[in-house]
Enzyme design. Structure first.
Site, short mmCIF file in Angstrom:
data_model
loop_
_atom_site.label_atom_id
_atom_site.label_comp_id
_atom_site.label_asym_id
_atom_site.label_seq_id
_atom_site.Cartn_x
_atom_site.Cartn_y
_atom_site.Cartn_z
N ASP A 1 45.21 76.10 -4.24
CA ASP A 1 44.43 75.30 -4.80
C ASP A 1 42.74 75.23 -4.78
O ASP A 1 42.21 76.31 -3.67
CB ASP A 1 44.90 74.13 -2.65
CG ASP A 1 44.09 72.63 -3.32
OD1 ASP A 1 43.87 72.33 -5.07
OD2 ASP A 1 43.40 72.20 -3.13
N ASP B 1 40.15 72.76 -3.28
CA ASP B 1 39.71 72.24 -2.44
C ASP B 1 39.61 72.26 -1.13
O ASP B 1 40.95 71.95 -0.80
CB ASP B 1 38.82 70.87 -3.19
CG ASP B 1 38.11 70.62 -4.21
OD1 ASP B 1 37.32 70.90 -4.70
OD2 ASP B 1 38.12 69.59 -4.80
#
Length: 184
Positions: free
Chosen positions: A6, A8
């Site tokens: 991922d 953020d």
């Protein structure tokens, strides 16, 4: 060998107000070097990220490209590379198949890399990331950066996530992965 990340909260600092520009895109300490280490060890690195800020009008496609250029340049300066970036630009209510917790971004990565994602680590900081990983038989990995502390407290509520490995940050996960790999 593939590792999916991922963005953020895992690679860069997260914000409830969204990361809106390359200037606001600030790496989590040690994350850039960790990605470079993965790359140098022969892993292909894919980034799978929800970016509804596009649909919300918080930033433009060019702003997002600038953030990704910055991320890739920083990794490159450390001797590594990101092999693919896959993002969902949709709002939560658009019923797309690419917004995590649905696994569409993982499917895009598998198609782009021409490989199976089964067993590949998927490193995230949210329950949605981990649910997407489980949907495609990836190995769910939670880091405590970003929303990770809150997500760690919720793991026991999700029986399908009981085998999730938890690390302080991306650098700690990469250290563990490469140490495990080097042991006979």
């Amino acid at each position: 060998m593939l590792v999916l990340l991922d963005r953020d909260g895992v690679i860069n600092e997260d914000s409830d107000n969204y990361i809106r520009s390359a200037e606001e895109w600030i790496p989590v300490s040690g994350s850039i070097e960790a990605i470079a280490r993965l790359s140098q060890a022969g892993y292909r690195v894919g980034v799978c990220t929800n970016q509804s800020g596009l649909a919300r009008g918080y930033f433009s496609a060019e702003d997002l490209s600038a953030m990704h250029r910055k991320m890739c340049a920083l990794v490159g300066a450390c001797g590594g590379q990101i092999d693919g970036i896959f993002f969902c630009p949709h709002l939560p209510d658009e019923n797309c198949d690419c917004r995590k917790p649905l696994p569409g971004l993982i499917d895009q990565a598998a198609a782009a890399f021409g490989c199976s994602v089964k067993g590949a680590p998927f490193v995230g900081d949210s329950i949605k990331d981990l649910q997407a990983a489980i949907a495609r038989d990836c190995q769910p990995v939670l880091v405590k950066t970003g929303k990770g502390e809150k997500s760690a407290a919720q793991l026991s509520e999700h029986t399908s996530l009981s085998h999730t490995r938890v690390f302080a940050n991306l650098a700690a996960f990469v250290e563990d992965l490469l140490t495990q790999r080097s042991q006979p």
